[in-house]
Design a protein around this motif. Structure first.
Motif, PDB file in Angstrom:
ATOM      1  N   GLN A  81      17.199  -4.046   6.247  1.00 41.20           N
ATOM      2  CA  GLN A  81      17.083  -5.488   6.019  1.00 41.20           C
ATOM      3  C   GLN A  81      15.642  -5.956   5.809  1.00 41.20           C
ATOM      4  N   HIS A  82      14.667  -5.212   6.342  1.00 38.47           N
ATOM      5  CA  HIS A  82      13.284  -5.709   6.341  1.00 38.47           C
ATOM      6  C   HIS A  82      12.480  -5.255   5.131  1.00 38.47           C
ATOM      7  N   LEU A  83      13.053  -4.413   4.280  1.00 39.71           N
ATOM      8  CA  LEU A  83      12.356  -3.953   3.085  1.00 39.71           C
ATOM      9  C   LEU A  83      13.245  -4.100   1.868  1.00 39.71           C
ATOM     10  N   LYS A  84      12.588  -4.189   0.703  1.00 39.27           N
ATOM     11  CA  LYS A  84      13.326  -4.306  -0.560  1.00 39.27           C
ATOM     12  C   LYS A  84      12.600  -3.512  -1.632  1.00 39.27           C
ATOM     13  N   ALA A  85      13.265  -3.247  -2.725  1.00 39.44           N
ATOM     14  CA  ALA A  85      12.646  -2.531  -3.835  1.00 39.44           C
ATOM     15  C   ALA A  85      11.393  -3.273  -4.296  1.00 39.44           C
ATOM     16  N   GLY A  86      10.324  -2.535  -4.516  1.00 39.43           N
ATOM     17  CA  GLY A  86       9.055  -3.120  -4.947  1.00 39.43           C
ATOM     18  C   GLY A  86       8.047  -3.284  -3.831  1.00 39.43           C
ATOM     19  N   ASP A  87       8.489  -3.244  -2.558  1.00 41.18           N
ATOM     20  CA  ASP A  87       7.557  -3.350  -1.436  1.00 41.18           C
ATOM     21  C   ASP A  87       6.706  -2.092  -1.346  1.00 41.18           C
ATOM     22  N   ARG A  88       5.412  -2.270  -1.140  1.00 45.50           N
ATOM     23  CA  ARG A  88       4.537  -1.137  -0.855  1.00 45.50           C
ATOM     24  C   ARG A  88       4.471  -0.947   0.660  1.00 45.50           C
ATOM     25  N   VAL A  89       4.535   0.311   1.107  1.00 44.26           N
ATOM     26  CA  VAL A  89       4.581   0.572   2.542  1.00 44.26           C
ATOM     27  C   VAL A  89       3.641   1.699   2.930  1.00 44.26           C
ATOM     28  N   ALA A  90       3.188   1.644   4.183  1.00 45.32           N
ATOM     29  CA  ALA A  90       2.541   2.774   4.827  1.00 45.32           C
ATOM     30  C   ALA A  90       3.611   3.490   5.643  1.00 45.32           C
ATOM     31  N   ILE A  91       3.490   4.793   5.735  1.00 46.15           N
ATOM     32  CA  ILE A  91       4.531   5.611   6.359  1.00 46.15           C
ATOM     33  C   ILE A  91       4.030   6.168   7.690  1.00 46.15           C
TER      34      ILE A  91
END
Length: 300
Positions: A81-91
């Motif tokens: 729920q907290h992310l969507k396509a196109g979001d940049r993330v650190a892993i």
């Protein structure tokens, strides 16, 4: 060193288990599929690449390296729920596989049942696409680049180290080693309010970089004994340091850390060296120098 995935992919053996966005995304509902943007190369990766093992972790089949990464979300699992396509993330590359006593106490990094990218038998980030647990992917703001996002993982090591080392306002700190982790510990220690930090290393070039990023004093190690080095540290700071953060894994630096640290202070072991080392334990014991370890990071 950061590697752009479009330019280079590195594998321990010439076989990749990476997925592609055109193949079925069969991840569980809590995962996201990422297009990798940047991945750092850690000393751990070099150990696996050159030796095929790190301590008790042995590569027994082809494994993709890389655990310092950032990427862009391509697809999300049904439960995310907290992310969507196109979001940049650190892993965050390591997470517990079960909700055990360590997780419940807030020290999930110590769980014996951990998944960790690029730790046998699990693949790492050095591929074009990578699926990961969404709960351990953190959205990057626009002001943080993908390269900086990949750097968050080693930064977390330094944050956890300074917490374990009891660095606080007014602390005087010795850092052994001016490599990337040593310099990150320098930055974090200063951010946490350390009054003075002295950094020692064998390399004058690395010590110049330490000065650039905020070291108050630097010591170029040549032919000193550990006790000689401890004396130089005390002369530089005007006292013995409250905390020594040892980032090399070298036995010499462990000895110097014990002799340098003030009575009642803390010696934190960050660097991983030989399995067995000699330690001037009696000196630490009678002066109540706490020798502490650390493993990865948690809650950073």
């Amino acid at each position: 060193m950061l590697i752009f995935i479009k330019i280079l992919k590195l594998y321990f053996l010439p076989k990749s288990t990476s997925v592609s966005p055109s193949s079925p995304f069969s991840a569980v509902c809590s995962e996201v599929l990422l297009k990798m943007n940047a991945v750092g190369i850690c000393a751990t990766d070099v150990h696996y690449w050159q030796q095929g093992k790190l301590g008790d972790a042995i590569i027994r089949k082809p494994m993709v390296l890389g655990h310092e990464g950032s990427g862009t979300v391509v697809k999300v699992g049904s439960g995310v729920q907290h992310l969507k396509a196109g979001d940049r993330v650190a892993i965050e590359p390591a997470y517990p596989l079960v909700d055990d006593e360590f997780c419940k106490s807030g020290r999930y990094n110590l769980s014996p049942n951990m998944f960790c990218c690029a730790t046998p038998p699990y693949d790492g980030h050095l591929s074009q696409y990578y699926a990961h647990n969404a709960n351990y992917c953190f959205k990057l703001p626009e002001c943080v680049s993908s390269e900086e996002g990949a750097f968050i993982e080693p930064l977390s090591v330094a944050i956890h180290a300074c917490r374990r080392g009891r660095v606080n306002l007014g602390s005087k700190i010795l850092i052994c080693g001016a490599g990337p982790i040593g310099l990150l510990n320098l930055l974090v220690a200063k951010a946490m309010g350390a009054a003075q930090v002295v950094v020692c290393d064998l390399s004058s070039a690395r010590l110049e970089k330490a000065k650039e990023v905020g070291a108050d004093f630097t010591i170029l190690v040549a032919k000193e004994t550990p006790k000689d080095l401890a004396q130089k540290v005390e002369e530089a700071l005007g006292c013995m340091p409250d905390t020594t953060i040892e980032c090399t894994g070298a036995e010499f630096c462990v000895h110097a850390g014990v002799y340098s640290t003030r009575s009642g202070g803390t010696l934190l072991l960050v660097g991983h060296g030989e399995t067995l080392v000699n330690v001037p334990l009696l000196n630490a014991a009678i002066r109540e120098v706490d020798i502490r370890g650390m493993f990865r990071y948690c809650n950073t």
